[in-house]
Design a protein around this motif. Structure first.
Motif, PDB file in Angstrom:
ATOM      1  N   PHE A  93       0.799  -1.224   0.000  1.00  0.00           N
ATOM      2  CA  PHE A  93       0.000   0.000   0.000  1.00  0.00           C
ATOM      3  C   PHE A  93       0.837   1.283   0.000  1.00  0.00           C
ATOM      4  O   PHE A  93       0.387   2.322  -0.475  1.00  0.00           O
ATOM      5  CB  PHE A  93      -0.922   0.018   1.236  1.00  0.00           C
ATOM      6  CG  PHE A  93      -1.651  -1.271   1.467  1.00  0.00           C
ATOM      7  CD1 PHE A  93      -2.720  -1.625   0.663  1.00  0.00           C
ATOM      8  CD2 PHE A  93      -1.255  -2.141   2.478  1.00  0.00           C
ATOM      9  CE1 PHE A  93      -3.398  -2.823   0.869  1.00  0.00           C
ATOM     10  CE2 PHE A  93      -1.923  -3.339   2.693  1.00  0.00           C
ATOM     11  CZ  PHE A  93      -2.994  -3.683   1.888  1.00  0.00           C
ATOM     12  N   TYR A  96       1.518   3.530  -3.234  1.00  0.00           N
ATOM     13  CA  TYR A  96       0.290   4.104  -3.789  1.00  0.00           C
ATOM     14  C   TYR A  96      -0.192   5.289  -2.959  1.00  0.00           C
ATOM     15  O   TYR A  96      -0.724   6.260  -3.508  1.00  0.00           O
ATOM     16  CB  TYR A  96      -0.787   3.026  -3.887  1.00  0.00           C
ATOM     17  CG  TYR A  96      -0.463   1.955  -4.889  1.00  0.00           C
ATOM     18  CD1 TYR A  96      -0.574   2.191  -6.255  1.00  0.00           C
ATOM     19  CD2 TYR A  96      -0.005   0.708  -4.476  1.00  0.00           C
ATOM     20  CE1 TYR A  96      -0.250   1.225  -7.191  1.00  0.00           C
ATOM     21  CE2 TYR A  96       0.322  -0.273  -5.398  1.00  0.00           C
ATOM     22  CZ  TYR A  96       0.205  -0.017  -6.757  1.00  0.00           C
ATOM     23  OH  TYR A  96       0.543  -0.978  -7.674  1.00  0.00           O
ATOM     24  N   LEU A  97      -0.002   5.205  -1.652  1.00  0.00           N
ATOM     25  CA  LEU A  97      -0.340   6.348  -0.807  1.00  0.00           C
ATOM     26  C   LEU A  97       0.622   7.503  -1.058  1.00  0.00           C
ATOM     27  O   LEU A  97       0.209   8.659  -1.175  1.00  0.00           O
ATOM     28  CB  LEU A  97      -0.313   5.949   0.672  1.00  0.00           C
ATOM     29  CG  LEU A  97      -1.508   5.160   1.202  1.00  0.00           C
ATOM     30  CD1 LEU A  97      -1.299   4.825   2.671  1.00  0.00           C
ATOM     31  CD2 LEU A  97      -2.799   5.937   1.029  1.00  0.00           C
ATOM     32  N   SER A  98       1.910   7.207  -1.138  1.00  0.00           N
ATOM     33  CA  SER A  98       2.914   8.258  -1.348  1.00  0.00           C
ATOM     34  C   SER A  98       2.675   9.004  -2.658  1.00  0.00           C
ATOM     35  O   SER A  98       2.777  10.234  -2.712  1.00  0.00           O
ATOM     36  CB  SER A  98       4.326   7.658  -1.338  1.00  0.00           C
ATOM     37  OG  SER A  98       4.655   7.146  -0.068  1.00  0.00           O
ATOM     38  N   ILE A 101      -1.848  10.334  -2.468  1.00  0.00           N
ATOM     39  CA  ILE A 101      -2.331  11.417  -1.605  1.00  0.00           C
ATOM     40  C   ILE A 101      -1.224  12.388  -1.207  1.00  0.00           C
ATOM     41  O   ILE A 101      -1.503  13.420  -0.596  1.00  0.00           O
ATOM     42  CB  ILE A 101      -3.026  10.867  -0.342  1.00  0.00           C
ATOM     43  CG1 ILE A 101      -2.027  10.126   0.557  1.00  0.00           C
ATOM     44  CG2 ILE A 101      -4.182   9.950  -0.714  1.00  0.00           C
ATOM     45  CD1 ILE A 101      -2.623   9.655   1.877  1.00  0.00           C
ATOM     46  N   THR A 106       0.937  10.668   3.919  1.00  0.00           N
ATOM     47  CA  THR A 106       1.383   9.294   4.108  1.00  0.00           C
ATOM     48  C   THR A 106       2.239   9.178   5.370  1.00  0.00           C
ATOM     49  O   THR A 106       2.109   8.214   6.143  1.00  0.00           O
ATOM     50  CB  THR A 106       2.182   8.814   2.883  1.00  0.00           C
ATOM     51  OG1 THR A 106       1.378   8.957   1.712  1.00  0.00           O
ATOM     52  CG2 THR A 106       2.585   7.360   3.029  1.00  0.00           C
ATOM     53  N   PHE A 143       4.823   3.135   6.002  1.00  0.00           N
ATOM     54  CA  PHE A 143       4.267   4.303   5.320  1.00  0.00           C
ATOM     55  C   PHE A 143       5.148   5.535   5.527  1.00  0.00           C
ATOM     56  O   PHE A 143       5.456   6.261   4.584  1.00  0.00           O
ATOM     57  CB  PHE A 143       2.847   4.577   5.821  1.00  0.00           C
ATOM     58  CG  PHE A 143       1.901   3.450   5.546  1.00  0.00           C
ATOM     59  CD1 PHE A 143       1.390   3.255   4.271  1.00  0.00           C
ATOM     60  CD2 PHE A 143       1.532   2.563   6.539  1.00  0.00           C
ATOM     61  CE1 PHE A 143       0.526   2.208   4.000  1.00  0.00           C
ATOM     62  CE2 PHE A 143       0.678   1.517   6.289  1.00  0.00           C
ATOM     63  CZ  PHE A 143       0.165   1.329   5.019  1.00  0.00           C
TER      64      PHE A 143
END
Length: 539
Positions: A93, A96-98, A101, A106, A143
């Motif tokens: 995950f 994709y967050l970095s 969004i 993140t 994250f």
């Protein structure tokens, strides 16, 4: 196979005339603010160092061992490995967050999850609860650790980018120091607070990030990538040129970032995970990244980092206070050498530092092996003391490259479109190496003791040969210019096309297309220059 490529000129040299010689980190208000924000990002690594060192210290703490029933063997291996198992769970995950969004949110999500894990760890009343808490900490760390170093390298002022990014992993030892000395101080507390107090302190970096990180600047590269060009330009100008959006340096950076991102979008190969292996340049990047990630945990350092008390037992040092004291002193020693190397990366060069580090690590680990054998076979007390000395010397050599450079080198050789995914592969590889080591090392040490060191002697020799042939010098280059060392003139020719209709319009600012062309012409592979590619090769 030829030796690694060496650059004859660097990116910072190319833009030297665009830099204000009077703008220093200590006398410019905006740069001071920027570096305070960067410090907030750098302490992400402290959380990781704190956690890893905490387990090493707890194993020398009789109160912790008594409370949890003296875990050993597979159970001890699980305790040390569970944080990295938690990290593995977060890897699908994190990129994709970095990229989706943003870097700041993140990091905030990661800090929040880690705070939950720290709270549960502090309140643990059985081993299962403690293990679950460490899994949670590892999950959140994935994250934060994916985004923080990328944000550092993407917002830093060009002059300070390499040292600051190198400091990221070097500050692992600040967590190491706090954990080691706090546990040494609380070892005299007879209650469970001897280990609960260090557990509470582990959450301090995450607490700072929870309250402050969303106020930090977002990556200009991410903003431009998301179509927020005005905001990206404003961020560059605010921190790099006191708010002047027409500053030559700011215009250069802005146009260079835009051109590189547009190039990535036009290339059909730069989509998804397959892009990591789609071109010869990307495949070479991934071979190097996976290798240095694995080397960083397979250089013999894992024996000291996680099982120092077991190493002490093999050489007859069994007193808990002595073990904790040596651990605390070693942490300070490691921080000194890692920070020193961080500030030398642009002066000495990455390739030289890697080779010196690998050579010194091999030499001192061999000597450590010999002295361990002398103590085990003949009971020589002098040999036991020599082992401690060679552990310190081994770490001085190891810390030159495998603490500061593994993160900074990884993020700088990856272009923006691949940076989050490629850095995720780097962290994933480290976790795999750690998990393997944390299960195998205690078993091997119990079974064959000092003979286990011989395996690492052979492995360190292999590492030195690999690094000699594969490491590419990247010192004094901008992030975008570094790509020419792996992708050749094809990248530079394509960037020139992108810049042809959108040059930097300023009397003192050279056009980005010309400067990138110069950068690519200076790049060499071995002793030969990269062959030019026709401009029509746009895909």
């Amino acid at each position: 196979m030829a030796a690694g490529a060496v650059a004859t000129t660097g990116g910072n040299a190319n833009i030297a005339h665009l830099l204000d010689p009077n703008r220093k980190w200590y006398n410019n208000r905006r740069l001071i603010y920027l570096h305070l924000w960067i410090l907030l990002l750098l302490i992400t690594s402290s959380t990781n160092g704190f956690d890893n060192s905490l387990m090493n210290s707890f194993q020398s703490l009789s109160q912790w061992e008594d409370y949890f029933g003296y875990p050993e063997g597979g159970k001890l291996g699980l305790l040390n490995a569970i944080q990295n198992i938690g990290s593995l769970a977060g890897y699908p995950f994190a990129p994709y967050l970095s990229d989706g969004i943003g870097r700041r949110p993140t990091i905030w999500i990661g800090a929040t999850i880690m705070l939950v894990g720290v709270a549960v760890q502090t309140a643990s009343h059985n081993l299962s609860m403690f293990i679950g808490a460490r899994f949670c900490i590892g999950f959140g760390l994935t994250f934060a650790a994916n985004s923080a170093p990328m944000l550092v390298t993407e917002i830093a002022y060009p002059t300070y980018r390499a040292p600051l990014t190198s400091l990221y992993n070097s500050l692992w030892y600040t967590g190491n120091i706090i954990a080691s000395w706090t546990t040494f101080g609380t070892s005299n507390i007879s209650s469970t607070w001897s280990w609960r107090i260090p557990s509470v302190l582990q959450g301090l970096p995450s607490a700072f990030q929870f309250f402050l990180v969303l106020l930090a600047p977002e990556s200009p590269r991410w903003l431009i990538y998301k179509g927020k060009e005005a905001q990206g330009l404003k961020t560059l100008a605010y921190y790099h040129a006191d708010g002047d959006e027409n500053d030559p340096l700011v215009l250069y950076e802005f146009q260079e970032i835009k051109a590189a991102i547009e190039l990535d979008r036009q290339s059909a190969n730069d989509i998804g995970w397959r892009s990591l292996l789609a071109t010869p340049g990307n495949r070479k990047r991934m071979i190097i990244i996976v290798a240095i990630a694995w080397f960083s945990q397979w250089s013999g350092n894992g024996l000291v980092s996680f099982y120092l008390n077991k190493v002490f037992d093999t050489i007859g040092i069994t007193d808990s206070a002595t073990q904790l004291l040596i651990t605390g002193i070693l942490a300070i020693w490691n921080l000194f050498w890692a920070v020193l190397s961080s500030f030398m990366v642009d002066r000495v060069g990455r390739r030289v530092i890697f080779l010196v580090s690998a050579s010194g690590s091999l030499l001192f680990f061999i000597l450590q092996t010999i002295c361990s054998a002398q103590f085990a076979l003949h009971g020589n007390p002098a040999a036991a003391h020599a082992v401690i000395a060679f552990i310190f010397l081994f770490y001085a050599a190891y810390d030159l490259a495998f603490t500061p450079l593994i993160v900074s080198y990884t993020v700088e050789i990856l272009p923006f479109s691949l940076r989050a995914k490629g850095f995720n592969v780097f962290n994933f590889t480290i976790s795999l190496a750690l998990i393997f080591n944390q299960y195998v090392n205690p078993i091997a040490l119990n079974k064959i003791a000092w003979k286990y060191y011989i395996f690492y002697d052979c492995w360190l020799a292999f590492q030195l040969v690999f690094l000699y042939f594969m490491i590419v010098e990247t010192k004094n280059r901008t992030l975008e210019e570094t790509a020419a060392l792996f992708d050749g003139e094809d990248l530079s020719a394509r960037v020139e096309v992108e810049h042809g209709a959108d040059e930097v319009r300023h009397d003192d600012a050279p056009s980005v297309d010309r400067k990138l062309s110069e950068a690519s012409e200076s790049a060499t592979s071995g002793s030969e220059k990269l062959a030019p590619v026709p401009e029509k090769a746009l895909v």
